[in-house]
Enzyme design. Structure first.
Site, PDB file in Angstrom:
ATOM      1  N   GLY A 168       0.820  -1.210   0.000  1.00 20.93           N
ATOM      2  CA  GLY A 168       0.000   0.000   0.000  1.00 20.93           C
ATOM      3  C   GLY A 168       0.846   1.248   0.000  1.00 20.93           C
ATOM      4  N   CYS A 221       1.035   0.342  -8.814  1.00 20.08           N
ATOM      5  CA  CYS A 221       2.179   0.901  -8.080  1.00 20.08           C
ATOM      6  C   CYS A 221       3.415   1.076  -8.952  1.00 20.08           C
ATOM      7  CB  CYS A 221       2.500   0.037  -6.865  1.00 20.08           C
ATOM      8  SG  CYS A 221       2.907  -1.680  -7.264  1.00 20.08           S
ATOM      9  N   GLU A 263       5.660  -3.355   0.648  1.00 22.40           N
ATOM     10  CA  GLU A 263       5.585  -3.128  -0.794  1.00 22.40           C
ATOM     11  C   GLU A 263       4.837  -1.817  -0.996  1.00 22.40           C
ATOM     12  OE1 GLU A 263       7.153  -4.707  -3.011  1.00 22.40           O
ATOM     13  OE2 GLU A 263       7.822  -6.433  -1.857  1.00 22.40           O
TER      14      GLU A 263
END
Length: 497
Positions: free
Chosen positions: A188, A244, A210
C-alpha cells in the site's frame, strides 16, 4: 480477550500444533487455492468489475493468472524448495554435518491493497502457505466486493484453523496491528507503511513493505517514439493508472516532447476508441475520495490531451499534462491515476540528477538505443526494478524478485522469493562424539599455545582449492587420516601440553 486477540491466538495454537509443517498438507492447501480460483472465476470477474470496473482481460491476466503461476510452481517444486541446504565445509567441520534448515516463521499477517485486490493479497498468502506458515489475511476495505468474496469463499476451501480472513477498515486494521505476529507483509502507501513498520517494532516483528512512489520514464532522441509511446501509454492506463509500478511521469527534451504529443492521440484512439468512456477496457477510479484527489491534480495542471471527468461514474479520461515543473502539485505525490505529466529536461544528466534528488522509485523506465547512456542510468541511480524500452513487464518475469528500496519499500517477493521471504533459514551444526572429530577440535581447549593457534588457524582458513574443489577434499581427507593416526598414538597430548 479481544476478538482480534482471540483470532491471532487460535491461529497460533494451530501453528504450534505442527499442522502446517508437512509437505503433503501444504501442497493440498495450495491445490485448494488453485481450485478456488478455477471454480469461482465468474464470481471474481463480477467482484473486480464492481470494485474497479476492471475488464475480463485485465482480471484474468493480471489478477488470477499471476496467482495461478505461483501456485503451479509451488505445487511442483515444494520438496526441492523446502529441502535443507548443505553449505560448504572448512577443514574444521569436515567430519560434521552442516545444515541450513528451512522453517516457517509462524503466524503471518498479510495486508492487501485495493488496486489489485485479489493478486496483491493472495500472491504473498500462497507463498506464506507454501513455507508452512499460518496466515491471517486482511483484504482492502476499499475493494468491497472483492473483500466480501474472499471472506465468504476462502473458508470453503482452506483449513479455517490455519487460514483466516479478517475484513474491516482502519479500526480493525489498527487492532490487528496491536497483536503479536511472527511476520507482517503489507502492500500500500508509504504513509500507512510507516504505521505498519512502527507497530511491528513493538515486537521486533520482521516486515515486508511493498509501497510505491513516482516511477520515472526517460525517453531520448534515439528511441522509436511510436513503439515507446505504445508501451508507455499501455503501462500508464492499465487499471486507469492505479498500479504501483505505472509510469508516473516522463522526462524528455522539448524536441522529444513534440514527437510524443504527436503520437499519443492516435495510439489512445487505437486502444480505447474515439469515445474513451465507452471502452470496455478502461476502468474507473476506486472511490470518490481518490477521484477528488486526482481531479484536483488535473485542475491545477495543463491538460493537452484528455482531462475529461465524470464524478458520477468516477471516470477520468486518459490525460497527458505538458509544461509541468518539479514544483507543480502533480509532481509532489505518486499520481496513482490516469494522468501522465511530461517534464522537460535538457539532457540525460539532468534526468539522472532529478531522479537522485527524491526517494528511490519502485520502478524506472528508460527508452533509448544508446547503450552507454542506459548503463549510466543503471549505474548512477537506484530503483526497485528497471525496464529498458518497455514498462511493467519486469513484474511478470519468472525468476525476478519484486520489491522496493528505500522509500519505495523493503523486502521482495514473487515465485520462490515469496516462499523465501516467509522462511527462516536456521543454521544447524550437527557433531558426533567420534574421537577423530574431537582430536580435530582439541586445539580450541585451554591451555592455549602457539602450536594450537597455528593448527586452529589452518583448520578454519578459507581455501579455494586453486580452482579444483577436489583438491580441497583430498587435503581434508589426508588431514583426517593424519589426525586419526596421531590421536591413536597419543602424540597430541605431548604436542599441545
Amino acid at each position: 480477550m479481544s476478538t482480534m486477540n482471540a483470532i491471532v491466538e487460535s491461529t497460533r495454537a494451530a501453528f504450534m500444533s505442527g499442522k502446517t509443517r508437512p509437505i503433503a498438507y501444504r501442497r493440498q492447501q495450495l491445490k485448494n487455492v488453485l481450485r478456488m480460483l478455477e471454480e469461482n472465476t465468474d464470481e471474481i470477474l463480477v467482484a473486480l468489475k464492481k470494485d474497479l470496473n476492471k475488464g475480463r482481460y485485465e482480471t484474468l491476466l493480471m489478477e488470477i493468472k499471476m496467482i495461478k503461476n505461483d501456485l503451479v510452481d509451488y505445487i511442483a517444486n515444494l520438496e526441492s524448495y523446502s529441502k535443507p541446504e548443505r553449505p560448504s565445509k572448512a577443514f574444521a567441520n569436515w567430519l560434521d554435518s552442516l545444515y541450513i534448515l528451512k522453517e516457517p516463521f509462524g503466524v503471518v499477517l498479510v495486508i492487501g491493497a485495493w488496486n489489485y485486490p485479489l493478486q496483491l493479497l493472495l500472491l504473498p498468502v500462497v507463498g506464506a502457505m507454501a513455507a508452512g506458515n499460518c496466515v491471517i489475511m486482511k483484504p482492502s476495505e476499499n475493494a468491497v466486493a472483492t473483500a466480501d468474496f474472499l471472506q465468504k469463499t476462502v473458508p470453503k476451501y482452506l483449513d479455517q484453523e490455519c487460514f483466516k480472513v479478517v475484513c474491516g477498515g482502519i479500526p480493525e486494521t489498527t487492532k490487528l496491528l496491536a497483536e503479536k505476529f511472527d511476520y507482517i507483509f503489507y502492500t500500500g502507501s508509504g504513509t500507512v507503511g510507516q504505521i505498519v513498520h512502527k507497530a511491528a517494532n513493538k515486537y521486533l516483528t520482521p516486515v515486508t513493505l511493498e509501497l510505491g512512489g513516482k516511477s520515472p520514464v526517460y525517453i531520448d532522441e534515439s528511441a522509436d517514439i511510436n513503439i515507446a509511446m505504445k508501451r508507455i501509454l499501455w503501462g500508464k492506463f492499465v487499471n486507469v493508472g492505479q498500479t504501483c509500478i505505472a509510469p508516473d511521469y516522463i522526462m524528455c527534451t522539448e524536441a522529444v516532447e513534440k514527437k510524443i504529443l504527436a503520437a499519443a492521440p492516435g495510439i489512445l484512439e487505437t486502444f480505447y476508441g474515439k469515445d474513451h468512456k465507452q471502452s470496455a477496457d478502461l476502468g474507473r477510479i476506486i472511490n470518490e475520495r481518490q477521484f477528488k484527489r486526482l481531479a484536483h491534480l488535473v485542475q491545477t495542471s495543463k491538460p493537452v490531451l484528455g482531462g475529461v471527468m465524470d464524478s458520477q461514474e468516477l471516470y477520468i479520461a486518459p490525460t497527458i499534462l505538458a509544461g509541468v515543473s518539479p514544483n507543480d502539485p502533480v509532481m509532489q505525490e505518486e499520481i496513482f491515476g490516469p494522468l501522465l505529466p511530461i517534464m522537460r529536461v535538457a539532457n540525460h544528466q539532468e534526468a539522472i540528477n532529478y531522479i537522485n534528488s527524491g526517494d528511490k522509485p519502485l520502478a524506472m523506465y528508460l527508452f533509448s538505443s544508446n547503450d552507454a547512456q542506459i548503463w549510466e542510468f543503471l549505474n548512477r541511480t537506484s530503483a526497485g526494478g528497471v525496464s529498458v524500452n518497455d514498462t511493467m513487464l519486469q513484474f511478470t518475469v519468472d525468476g525476478f524478485p519484486f520489491g522496493g528500496v528505500g522509500g519505495s519499500g523493503m523486502g521482495s517477493y514473487h515465485g520462490k522469493y515469496t516462499l523465501d521471504t516467509f522462511t527462516h533459514k536456521k543454521p544447524c551444526l550437527y557433531k558426533s562424539f567420534n574421537k577423530i572429530g574431537e582430536a580435530l577440535a582439541s586445539s580450541r581447549y585451554p591451555p592455549y599455545s602457539e602450536t594450537k593457534r597455528k593448527l586452529l588457524d589452518f583448520l578454519v582458513s578459507k581455501r579455494t582449492g586453486y580452482g579444483f574443489p577436489f583438491l580441497s577434499q583430498l587435503i581434508a581427507f589426508a588431514l583426517g587420516l593424519w589426525t586419526a593416526y596421531h590421536y591413536q598414538k597419543g602424540t597430541f597430548s605431548s604436542w599441545f601440553n
